[in-house]
Scaffold this motif. Sequence first.
Motif, PDB file in Angstrom:
ATOM      1  N   ARG A  14      -5.293   7.070   1.185  1.00  0.00           N
ATOM      2  CA  ARG A  14      -6.303   6.010   1.333  1.00  0.00           C
ATOM      3  C   ARG A  14      -7.427   6.176   0.319  1.00  0.00           C
ATOM      4  O   ARG A  14      -7.951   5.191  -0.206  1.00  0.00           O
ATOM      5  CB  ARG A  14      -6.846   5.986   2.759  1.00  0.00           C
ATOM      6  CG  ARG A  14      -5.857   5.376   3.718  1.00  0.00           C
ATOM      7  CD  ARG A  14      -6.496   5.072   5.032  1.00  0.00           C
ATOM      8  NE  ARG A  14      -5.537   4.352   5.853  1.00  0.00           N
ATOM      9  CZ  ARG A  14      -5.493   4.414   7.150  1.00  0.00           C
ATOM     10  NH1 ARG A  14      -6.362   5.155   7.807  1.00  0.00           N
ATOM     11  NH2 ARG A  14      -4.600   3.723   7.817  1.00  0.00           N
ATOM     12  N   SER A  15      -7.799   7.409   0.048  1.00  0.00           N
ATOM     13  CA  SER A  15      -8.820   7.659  -0.989  1.00  0.00           C
ATOM     14  C   SER A  15      -8.305   7.214  -2.352  1.00  0.00           C
ATOM     15  O   SER A  15      -9.043   6.614  -3.133  1.00  0.00           O
ATOM     16  CB  SER A  15      -9.181   9.148  -1.040  1.00  0.00           C
ATOM     17  OG  SER A  15      -9.875   9.523   0.120  1.00  0.00           O
ATOM     18  N   PRO A  21      -7.353   0.348  -6.711  1.00  0.00           N
ATOM     19  CA  PRO A  21      -7.024  -0.735  -5.775  1.00  0.00           C
ATOM     20  C   PRO A  21      -5.844  -1.608  -6.209  1.00  0.00           C
ATOM     21  O   PRO A  21      -5.249  -2.287  -5.375  1.00  0.00           O
ATOM     22  CB  PRO A  21      -8.306  -1.547  -5.692  1.00  0.00           C
ATOM     23  CG  PRO A  21      -9.089  -1.191  -6.895  1.00  0.00           C
ATOM     24  CD  PRO A  21      -8.680   0.191  -7.294  1.00  0.00           C
ATOM     25  N   ASN A  22      -5.483  -1.592  -7.475  1.00  0.00           N
ATOM     26  CA  ASN A  22      -4.371  -2.413  -7.958  1.00  0.00           C
ATOM     27  C   ASN A  22      -3.069  -1.631  -8.072  1.00  0.00           C
ATOM     28  O   ASN A  22      -2.085  -2.147  -8.604  1.00  0.00           O
ATOM     29  CB  ASN A  22      -4.719  -3.049  -9.304  1.00  0.00           C
ATOM     30  CG  ASN A  22      -5.838  -4.061  -9.153  1.00  0.00           C
ATOM     31  OD1 ASN A  22      -5.932  -4.731  -8.131  1.00  0.00           O
ATOM     32  ND2 ASN A  22      -6.691  -4.142 -10.153  1.00  0.00           N
ATOM     33  N   ASN A  23      -3.076  -0.401  -7.586  1.00  0.00           N
ATOM     34  CA  ASN A  23      -1.886   0.437  -7.611  1.00  0.00           C
ATOM     35  C   ASN A  23      -1.287   0.448  -6.201  1.00  0.00           C
ATOM     36  O   ASN A  23      -1.937   0.884  -5.252  1.00  0.00           O
ATOM     37  CB  ASN A  23      -2.253   1.858  -8.061  1.00  0.00           C
ATOM     38  CG  ASN A  23      -1.047   2.767  -8.167  1.00  0.00           C
ATOM     39  OD1 ASN A  23       0.065   2.415  -7.790  1.00  0.00           O
ATOM     40  ND2 ASN A  23      -1.286   3.961  -8.681  1.00  0.00           N
ATOM     41  N   LEU A  47       1.730  -2.156   4.189  1.00  0.00           N
ATOM     42  CA  LEU A  47       2.887  -2.746   3.499  1.00  0.00           C
ATOM     43  C   LEU A  47       2.601  -4.179   3.055  1.00  0.00           C
ATOM     44  O   LEU A  47       3.039  -4.595   1.982  1.00  0.00           O
ATOM     45  CB  LEU A  47       4.125  -2.667   4.386  1.00  0.00           C
ATOM     46  CG  LEU A  47       4.651  -1.234   4.509  1.00  0.00           C
ATOM     47  CD1 LEU A  47       5.537  -1.073   5.727  1.00  0.00           C
ATOM     48  CD2 LEU A  47       5.381  -0.814   3.241  1.00  0.00           C
ATOM     49  N   GLN A  48       1.842  -4.912   3.836  1.00  0.00           N
ATOM     50  CA  GLN A  48       1.441  -6.247   3.400  1.00  0.00           C
ATOM     51  C   GLN A  48       0.548  -6.142   2.169  1.00  0.00           C
ATOM     52  O   GLN A  48       0.633  -6.965   1.256  1.00  0.00           O
ATOM     53  CB  GLN A  48       0.748  -6.994   4.544  1.00  0.00           C
ATOM     54  CG  GLN A  48       1.742  -7.413   5.607  1.00  0.00           C
ATOM     55  CD  GLN A  48       1.114  -7.820   6.925  1.00  0.00           C
ATOM     56  OE1 GLN A  48      -0.007  -7.466   7.232  1.00  0.00           O
ATOM     57  NE2 GLN A  48       1.870  -8.561   7.710  1.00  0.00           N
ATOM     58  N   ARG A  49      -0.261  -5.100   2.132  1.00  0.00           N
ATOM     59  CA  ARG A  49      -1.103  -4.867   0.962  1.00  0.00           C
ATOM     60  C   ARG A  49      -0.243  -4.545  -0.270  1.00  0.00           C
ATOM     61  O   ARG A  49      -0.507  -5.036  -1.367  1.00  0.00           O
ATOM     62  CB  ARG A  49      -2.085  -3.740   1.237  1.00  0.00           C
ATOM     63  CG  ARG A  49      -2.986  -3.456   0.061  1.00  0.00           C
ATOM     64  CD  ARG A  49      -3.972  -2.373   0.355  1.00  0.00           C
ATOM     65  NE  ARG A  49      -4.700  -2.048  -0.858  1.00  0.00           N
ATOM     66  CZ  ARG A  49      -5.881  -1.493  -0.872  1.00  0.00           C
ATOM     67  NH1 ARG A  49      -6.486  -1.204   0.246  1.00  0.00           N
ATOM     68  NH2 ARG A  49      -6.459  -1.217  -2.014  1.00  0.00           N
ATOM     69  N   VAL A  50       0.764  -3.723  -0.073  1.00  0.00           N
ATOM     70  CA  VAL A  50       1.678  -3.378  -1.176  1.00  0.00           C
ATOM     71  C   VAL A  50       2.278  -4.653  -1.759  1.00  0.00           C
ATOM     72  O   VAL A  50       2.288  -4.847  -2.978  1.00  0.00           O
ATOM     73  CB  VAL A  50       2.803  -2.433  -0.694  1.00  0.00           C
ATOM     74  CG1 VAL A  50       3.918  -2.333  -1.720  1.00  0.00           C
ATOM     75  CG2 VAL A  50       2.241  -1.054  -0.377  1.00  0.00           C
ATOM     76  N   LEU A  51       2.767  -5.520  -0.896  1.00  0.00           N
ATOM     77  CA  LEU A  51       3.402  -6.752  -1.367  1.00  0.00           C
ATOM     78  C   LEU A  51       2.397  -7.698  -2.025  1.00  0.00           C
ATOM     79  O   LEU A  51       2.742  -8.430  -2.948  1.00  0.00           O
ATOM     80  CB  LEU A  51       4.126  -7.440  -0.211  1.00  0.00           C
ATOM     81  CG  LEU A  51       5.357  -6.671   0.283  1.00  0.00           C
ATOM     82  CD1 LEU A  51       5.825  -7.208   1.626  1.00  0.00           C
ATOM     83  CD2 LEU A  51       6.473  -6.724  -0.739  1.00  0.00           C
TER      84      LEU A  51
END
Length: 187
Positions: A14-15, A21-23, A47-51
């Motif tokens: 999380r850190s 933030p774009n990785n 996972l929604q963030r990943v997508l």
Amino acid sequence: VGAKAYLSARETFRSAMKDSPNNAEPAYAAALISLEMEDFADAATMLQRVLAVEPSIADKSPAHFNLAAAQEGKKEIANAIASYQLVGKGNYFLPAQARIAKLLTKTSGLATGEAHLQKLLDGAIENPDDRTGIVLAMAQLLRDEKQLDRSYTWLSSAISNAPETVELLYDRSMLAEKLNKLDVAEA
């Protein structure tokens, strides 16, 4: 691995998410840890963030598969089925199709789960290994629903079309033993 180690590792990722933030990689790693911890809500969010962060990822199947697993854990069955349906060809495809069939069976009955797998077999799946995987998924679905004789018949039919397929022979042999068909189990 202890819960403390999982929590510490998840916080580390999380850190890293804050730093980059774009990785999508730190979010994906945090999501997998959350899945392992059965924190399905957090896993789904990550996972929604990943997508969302990396919409151009060539193979989104792992993220879709794991998102579906998190949704399944949250008892969001319709969302889980929709996410499993987004899994493309590759390593996650057959497990996703088996999970869809299982969820359809759970919500709409065995005939619906069977129809899903049969539709795949009747469709454009030409790869023998994929076809075998679907046949095995159907046999497992039938076993899970206590339809051992039907599972045995299904495997026997598949073997008549592909008599050298070791996975089918093994699966039928194990089932024959449960059904006390020792002549087949020992063959």
